[in-house]
Every structure is written in C-alpha cells, then in structure tokens.
Scaffold this motif. Structure first.
Motif, short mmCIF file in Angstrom:
data_model
loop_
_atom_site.label_atom_id
_atom_site.label_comp_id
_atom_site.label_asym_id
_atom_site.label_seq_id
_atom_site.Cartn_x
_atom_site.Cartn_y
_atom_site.Cartn_z
N VAL B 81 3.53 -6.53 -4.24
CA VAL B 81 2.86 -6.80 -2.96
C VAL B 81 3.15 -8.25 -2.57
CG1 VAL B 81 0.63 -6.98 -1.79
CG2 VAL B 81 1.02 -5.18 -3.47
N HIS B 82 3.56 -8.44 -1.34
CA HIS B 82 3.91 -9.81 -0.94
C HIS B 82 3.62 -10.03 0.54
CE1 HIS B 82 7.42 -7.27 -0.14
NE2 HIS B 82 7.84 -8.18 0.72
N GLU B 83 3.48 -11.30 0.87
CA GLU B 83 3.27 -11.67 2.26
C GLU B 83 4.62 -11.88 2.93
OE1 GLU B 83 0.27 -11.90 3.91
OE2 GLU B 83 -0.49 -11.00 2.07
N TRP B 91 2.38 -10.59 7.52
CA TRP B 91 1.64 -9.41 7.14
C TRP B 91 1.89 -9.13 5.65
CZ3 TRP B 91 6.04 -9.01 10.19
CH2 TRP B 91 7.10 -8.29 9.65
N THR B 92 1.10 -8.26 5.11
CA THR B 92 1.22 -7.95 3.69
C THR B 92 2.11 -6.73 3.52
OG1 THR B 92 -1.01 -8.77 3.32
CG2 THR B 92 -0.06 -7.40 1.59
N THR B 304 -1.62 -0.67 -1.08
CA THR B 304 -0.68 -1.71 -1.47
C THR B 304 0.55 -1.19 -2.19
OG1 THR B 304 -2.01 -2.06 -3.43
CG2 THR B 304 -2.36 -3.58 -1.61
#
Lengths: 156, 350
Positions: B81-83, B91-92, B304
C-alpha cells in the motif's frame, strides 16, 4: 450558500457535464454517479460565491477531477464494456460510436483532457488550471491523444 | 463536420440519469443519505494467508512455464500500500500480493484443461505468438503470449502493477481479445519479467467476457497497428487475428448464500449470477472478496489489497466476474464472503 432553487438549477444545468467528466475518469456509470452525488453535495454545502455560470461550471469540473483522483482507485477496477454502452446510446453514425470507444479506450490522462478540450472547449491553459497540471503537460497529452484519434478526426 | 462538432454530437449522448437527479436533491437535503461509495481505504485485517514469496516455484513439467506465468509472480514484485502523487493530487494505491502455487495442485486442478495455440502473426515488425491458454466454463481465463521484435521493443510503457501499454509513437497499437461472435472481454496484460528480454516481451492476458460465450464460439486475439504517414496521420492500418476454439473448459462449483444469491467459482475466477445485481437498489460492486479455506487461511482482496483481483467486470446481463491473481484450490474452499448489495456481508457455501 446556494438556495434550494439555485441548487436545483445547478444540478439541472451541470449534472451532465459532471457526469461526463467523472465517466471520463472512472469508465463506469455507477462510479460516475457516485462521484456526481458527492460533487453536488459539496456544492450544496459550499459557501463559494459564484460570479457567473462559467465560474460555477469550472468549479464543478475542478471538484469532480479532484474527487475522482482522491477516492480509492485501484489499477484493478470494474469497468464497463464501452462498445455495449455506446450501442445503447443514440449515436448518429458509426463514426460517433468509434470516437467514444476510442477515447474511452485511452489511458485516463488522455481521455479527460480530450473531452475538456473538444467538448467543453476549454483552452489548454484553462484545462491546466482545472486539473492542476502544467499547460505543457496538457498540450503533450492532447497531442498524444490526437495521435490515437488520427483516423477519426479531420484536419482542423 | 469539424472535430468539435463530432465530439459534441458524440459526448452529448452521455447523460446522468433522471433518477440520479432526484437522488442528488434528496441526498443534499438529507445530508448524509448515500449510495455505495469507494471510500478511502480503512485498515484492512491482516491477511491470514501470509504467503511466503521469493522462492521459485517448480511446476510439474507438463505445464511448468504456463502455470508459472499465470499463477505465479512471473518476476513481478509485490506492491505494498502506498501513497501516489500525480498532477498535484495524492491518493492511496492498494497492495498486490502474488502467491506461488503448488505444482501438484496446479496440475491436478488445471492440467487437463490447458490448451496450446502456437500461432504467430506480424504487424509492422512486431510479431505476436499466442502460446497457451486456460478458460473456465464461465469464460474467465488467462492466455500467455509473446510479442517480439528483432529491432527491440520500442514503445512498451510500464503503467504500474506489471501492466504495459503501447506508446502512440510506435506503429504497434494494442493486443486485445474478442469472440468471433463480436463479444468483448475485459482484460489486463501483465508482463512476465522472468522470460522477457530486450526483443521478446512475454505476458499474460487475464480476461473475463462481458457476455456469456456460446458453445463452440471462437476467440480471437487481435494484434493491431498503424503506419504513420508524413502528415502525422495513419497512412495504413493493419489488424491480424489469431483464432482458437476452446473445447475444454475448467469446471466451476456453484455456491449459494442464505439470501439466495449464487456464485460459480473455478481455480481462475468467480462469477456472481445476475439476480444478485437485479436485487440491488442501485447496482452492486463488490469491494471485498474473501475466500476462506478449510485450513483457516484466506485469500483476500479487500480495500487496501483489492488489487489481488486482476480483472473485474460487469456482464451484459448484470452478472459480475472477477479474475484471481493466483491459483484458488476449489477443493479446499470453506466459504466465500463478499460485501452484498445491501451493505451486509454475504457468505457463500457449497
């Protein structure tokens, strides 16, 4: 804040624009509907004093773009069969259907800019302002998108 | 007709529904009534299936390369999971976790249903060879192919998560799938990094049909391109097709929920029948898929880690199809859980 009457007029006058921009991002009518609801809810709660209809329209497009980008978007997403959707619409000719399919077949960064340029008739500078990206980026993406459409478009 | 007139006539056909208009007004007045919405990801429960990756899977010799490609990581890194920052927005982005499949399980479940194609076509110097495929009885599957060009694979752009896209600056346009009956597929092309070289791109196309295929209906892999003339327009356009007729379909098992919904699950994907969609007030998009095995482990695609599903599409009759990014052992499934159209979890059992 808009009165209920003003708000109802804004929904009536701009819902299609908001829907089309959201659809351009999401390629899915359900997602576009959800985006549209949120955008108009923001409008309803907004204290922005709109100077004229164009100000309202550009505000809605900007909020729609931000809403599309800020929600949780996976590279995997449920998309619609654009060709089937196009067949449900009353397109005047097959060329119109082909245009919709081709535009919607492009990556998001091209198709939204192409829609805003050709349909909403914003300049590249205005699109840059709406989407928060440099004008040069808009021009580059527009040029690349047009390459994809070269069989459909005529020389302007 | 000018280009702007053409665009205007085309996009003016897209309308928000009248029902939606009423919903927006009502929602605004009630301040809070909402339909479903893809919210920002909340903390997802830890995946019970903490797949131990990194080892090279050794599949049974019969279909080793094919299974390694479609059921394995194929050299792709797991994605956390990353920005994401782009164009001033953030956004994620969700995780994707590849999992290796046990060679004997893959062979036992799918070994009898793989089919070779081995045909090639060329468009403007790019040669497409369709290698092998697997399709289930719901039309969900995966096909491996090789795209080669002795002069190098110019124009192959990475769009993230192992997917590629051809730049408009090269004469090759795209590779996609269609049936000879005109039915379309949703699909994603994932690069097999293990086998790809400077002149050969090996990839897996995961696919699901927008409409149910008829018995005996042929499938085409279409390889298209164009040659750009001096005026910047396409001087010529070319499309080549490789056609094959599936005659062996991976079986699926039917699962039902207490509410009467039905789903059909095979080792490669799942189909939720149309009635589930029809019962929903405003459409249904699953944002959670949990396949719980008899040993308690879970294959999870939720919030996620939603990208553990590679393809998801809505069929013309209102059904919902999803393609897994790993082999699902259908003989060891205890239950399948999804978020239902009314917000509650639906638990499917056989």
């Amino acid at each position: 804040m808009l009165t209920k009457e003003e708000f109802a007029c804004a929904v009536r006058d701009h819902k299609d624009t908001v829907f089309r921009v959201a659809f351009g991002y999401m390629k899915n009518r359900d997602d576009a509907d959800d985006i549209m609801q949120n955008v108009f809810l923001k409008l309803f709660k907004s204290d922005t004093a709109f100077e004229n209809p164009e100000h309202l329209r550009s505000w809605l497009i900007r909020v729609t773009a931000n809403e599309c980008k800020s929600i949780f978007r996976a590279p995997w997403r449920k998309t619609e069969n654009i060709e089937d959707y196009a067949e449900q619409l009353a397109m005047p000719t097959p060329k119109h259907t082909e245009l919709l399919s081709t535009v919607m077949g492009m990556p998001e960064k091209y198709r939204v800019i192409i829609y805003l340029f050709y349909y909403e008739e914003y300049s590249t500078e205005e699109i840059a302002g709406l989407l928060g990206i440099p004008p040069a980026t808009v021009r580059t993406r527009l040029a690349r998108g047009r390459k994809r459409l070269k069989n459909i478009l005529t020389e302007d | 007709m000018t280009n702007k007139e053409l665009f205007h006539e085309t996009f003016s056909q897209l309308h928000a529904s009248d029902t939606l208009y009423e919903e927006v007004i009502e929602m605004a007045e009630n301040r809070g009534k909402r339909r479903r919405y893809h919210t920002l990801p909340k903390a997802a429960a830890a995946c019970a299936l903490a797949a131990a990756l990194g080892g090279i899977t050794v599949f049974a010799a019969a279909h080793r390369d094919f299974f390694q490609s479609i059921f394995g990581a194929k050299g792709q890194e797991n994605v956390e999971v990353h920005e994401v920052e782009m164009d001033g927005q953030s956004w994620t982005a969700p995780a994707r976790e590849w999992e290796t499949a046990d060679e004997n399980t893959a062979e036992r479940l799918a070994g009898d249903y793989t089919a070779q194609v081995g045909e090639s076509v060329s468009v403007y110097g790019y040669t497409l060879t369709v290698d092998e495929y697997l399709i289930d009885e719901n039309g969900i599957g995966a096909v491996t192919y090789t795209l080669s060009n002795p002069d190098g694979l110019a124009g192959v752009c990475d769009v993230g998560y192992g997917e590629y896209y051809m730049s408009p600056d090269v004469p090759m346009k795209e590779i996609y799938m269609k049936s000879t009956g005109g039915k379309n597929f949703d699909h994603r092309n994932i690069v097999d990094q293990i086998r790809t070289t400077d002149t050969e791109l090996h990839a897996v196309m995961y696919f699901a049909p927008f409409e149910k295929l008829e018995e005996g209906e042929e499938i085409q892999i279409i390889h298209s391109g164009y040659e750009i003339g001096e005026n910047g327009k396409a001087a010529t356009e070319e499309e080549q097709r490789i056609t094959f007729t599936p005659d062996s379909f991976l079986p699926s098992d039917t699962y039902t929920s207490e509410a009467g919904y039905t789903a059909h699950i095979s080792p490669v994907g799942i189909l939720f029948d149309a009635p589930a969609f029809e019962k929903a007030e405003s459409g249904w998009t699953t944002q959670k898929l949990l396949i719980t095995y008899t040993d308690g482990s879970v294959y999870q695609a939720e919030d996620t880690d939603i990208d553990n599903i590679i393809v998801g599409c809505c069929s013309a009759d209102g059904g919902l199809l999803e393609v897994f990014n790993r082999l699902v052992d259908t003989e060891k499934i205890a239950s399948v859980t999804v978020n239902g159209p009314d917000g509650e979890d639906l638990v499917f059992t056989k």
